[in-house]
Motif scaffolding. Structure first.
Motif, PDB file in Angstrom:
ATOM      1  N   LEU A  20       0.829  -1.208   0.000  1.00 27.79           N
ATOM      2  CA  LEU A  20       0.000   0.000   0.000  1.00 27.79           C
ATOM      3  C   LEU A  20       0.858   1.251   0.000  1.00 27.79           C
ATOM      4  O   LEU A  20       0.588   2.210  -0.743  1.00 27.79           O
ATOM      5  CB  LEU A  20      -0.927  -0.012   1.213  1.00 27.79           C
ATOM      6  CG  LEU A  20      -1.898   1.174   1.335  1.00 27.79           C
ATOM      7  CD1 LEU A  20      -2.797   1.263   0.112  1.00 27.79           C
ATOM      8  CD2 LEU A  20      -2.728   1.050   2.604  1.00 27.79           C
ATOM      9  N   ASP A  21       1.913   1.267   0.804  1.00 26.03           N
ATOM     10  CA  ASP A  21       2.807   2.427   0.830  1.00 26.03           C
ATOM     11  C   ASP A  21       3.544   2.586  -0.500  1.00 26.03           C
ATOM     12  O   ASP A  21       3.852   3.712  -0.912  1.00 26.03           O
ATOM     13  CB  ASP A  21       3.813   2.298   1.972  1.00 26.03           C
ATOM     14  CG  ASP A  21       3.179   2.543   3.329  1.00 26.03           C
ATOM     15  OD1 ASP A  21       2.108   3.168   3.374  1.00 26.03           O
ATOM     16  OD2 ASP A  21       3.756   2.101   4.343  1.00 26.03           O
ATOM     17  N   LEU A  22       3.834   1.463  -1.161  1.00 29.83           N
ATOM     18  CA  LEU A  22       4.484   1.538  -2.468  1.00 29.83           C
ATOM     19  C   LEU A  22       3.579   2.235  -3.477  1.00 29.83           C
ATOM     20  O   LEU A  22       4.041   3.056  -4.284  1.00 29.83           O
ATOM     21  CB  LEU A  22       4.844   0.134  -2.957  1.00 29.83           C
ATOM     22  CG  LEU A  22       5.446   0.036  -4.362  1.00 29.83           C
ATOM     23  CD1 LEU A  22       6.785   0.761  -4.436  1.00 29.83           C
ATOM     24  CD2 LEU A  22       5.615  -1.424  -4.781  1.00 29.83           C
ATOM     25  N   MET A  23       2.285   1.909  -3.451  1.00 30.95           N
ATOM     26  CA  MET A  23       1.337   2.566  -4.351  1.00 30.95           C
ATOM     27  C   MET A  23       1.343   4.076  -4.110  1.00 30.95           C
ATOM     28  O   MET A  23       1.407   4.870  -5.058  1.00 30.95           O
ATOM     29  CB  MET A  23      -0.055   1.992  -4.124  1.00 30.95           C
ATOM     30  CG  MET A  23      -0.183   0.499  -4.389  1.00 30.95           C
ATOM     31  SD  MET A  23      -0.192   0.096  -6.136  1.00 30.95           S
ATOM     32  CE  MET A  23      -1.880   0.480  -6.553  1.00 30.95           C
ATOM     33  N   HIS A  24       1.294   4.477  -2.828  1.00 30.06           N
ATOM     34  CA  HIS A  24       1.314   5.909  -2.512  1.00 30.06           C
ATOM     35  C   HIS A  24       2.643   6.549  -2.918  1.00 30.06           C
ATOM     36  O   HIS A  24       2.667   7.694  -3.392  1.00 30.06           O
ATOM     37  CB  HIS A  24       1.080   6.116  -1.011  1.00 30.06           C
ATOM     38  CG  HIS A  24      -0.278   5.688  -0.544  1.00 30.06           C
ATOM     39  ND1 HIS A  24      -1.403   5.781  -1.332  1.00 30.06           N
ATOM     40  CD2 HIS A  24      -0.692   5.163   0.643  1.00 30.06           C
ATOM     41  CE1 HIS A  24      -2.456   5.348  -0.666  1.00 30.06           C
ATOM     42  NE2 HIS A  24      -2.051   4.955   0.527  1.00 30.06           N
ATOM     43  N   THR A  25       3.735   5.818  -2.747  1.00 23.33           N
ATOM     44  CA  THR A  25       5.049   6.333  -3.133  1.00 23.33           C
ATOM     45  C   THR A  25       5.096   6.614  -4.630  1.00 23.33           C
ATOM     46  O   THR A  25       5.603   7.672  -5.067  1.00 23.33           O
ATOM     47  CB  THR A  25       6.142   5.318  -2.758  1.00 23.33           C
ATOM     48  OG1 THR A  25       6.184   5.153  -1.343  1.00 23.33           O
ATOM     49  CG2 THR A  25       7.513   5.773  -3.249  1.00 23.33           C
TER      50      THR A  25
END
Length: 223
Positions: A20-25
């Motif tokens: 999920l954090d990768l998507m936001h990144t």
């Protein structure tokens, strides 16, 4: 305009960025790089980005894919350099190209796995692993939200397409495995947990998993 895809790697400290954090990144990187991508329709539009086969936390990879819709701000040829200037260390975009086969055509994933043992147990652990994967069946319990019991039983043997390397050297056991990607897929974590349950004397003191290739049904590199 058809969708585009990027091929990127994830290593070093970036291994500990969740899916999920990768998507936001990635979404923030597009903004910082001045690249406009397609958004979903509706009252609350959000960037359209899709990453198949989410990488488990702590795994590294050289073959991650992301699909998106490029609208403005650069060409596909310029995108890797512009994005790499604003992405965190450990995430590197290697290529940008027009989308090809649908994600449902992802069939197999090749992993490199390294296990370290105390007491020069690597050779014996390798032999035990080969015995396990040569069985006709190997049933494990896997967590499942759909099951009333909270878990379901899965036979891992049909999900192992190939055991390509089992090599012990000193206290390290190196494995190269070709596993089914989806519907259903097999994560190395599930296989290793099953191995440790079957052989509790061979619990590694350190392990690492690296995703090397994603393949289609004909075992060609998927793009």
């Amino acid at each position: 305009m058809p969708d585009q895809r990027i091929l990127f790697s994830k290593s070093g400290t970036a291994k500990y960025i969740s899916h999920l954090d990768l998507m936001h990144t990635m979404e923030r990187a597009f903004l910082r790089a001045g690249i406009t991508i397609r958004h979903t329709a509706g009252f609350h539009p959000h960037p359209y980005v899709s990453i198949p086969l989410p990488l488990p936390l702590g795994f590294s990879s050289q073959c991650e894919l992301m699909e998106f819709g490029l609208e403005d701000g650069c060409t596909m040829e310029e995108l890797p350099q512009k994005m790499n200037q604003v992405l965190p260390a450990g995430i590197v975009i290697h290529d940008c190209y027009e989308g090809g086969l649908p994600f449902r055509a992802l069939c197999f994933v090749r992993y490199d796995i390294f296990l370290e043992f105390d007491g020069n147990l690597a050779q014996a652990a390798g032999e035990a692993f080969q015995e396990l994967v040569s069985r006709d069946h190997f049933i494990v319990q896997k967590r499942s939200k759909k099951s009333k019991r909270g878990f379901t039983e899965v036979d891992l043997i049909p999900l192992i397409e190939g055991v390509e390397t089992v090599q012990a050297q000193g206290d390290t056991l190196s494995l190269t495995l070709l596993l089914q990607a989806q519907n259903p897929g097999l994560s190395p974590s599930v296989l290793l947990q099953g191995f440790q349950t079957a052989y509790p004397s061979f619990v590694p003191v350190y392990s690492s998993c690296h995703r090397r290739e994603i393949l289609d049904q004909e075992k060609n590199v998927y793009r």
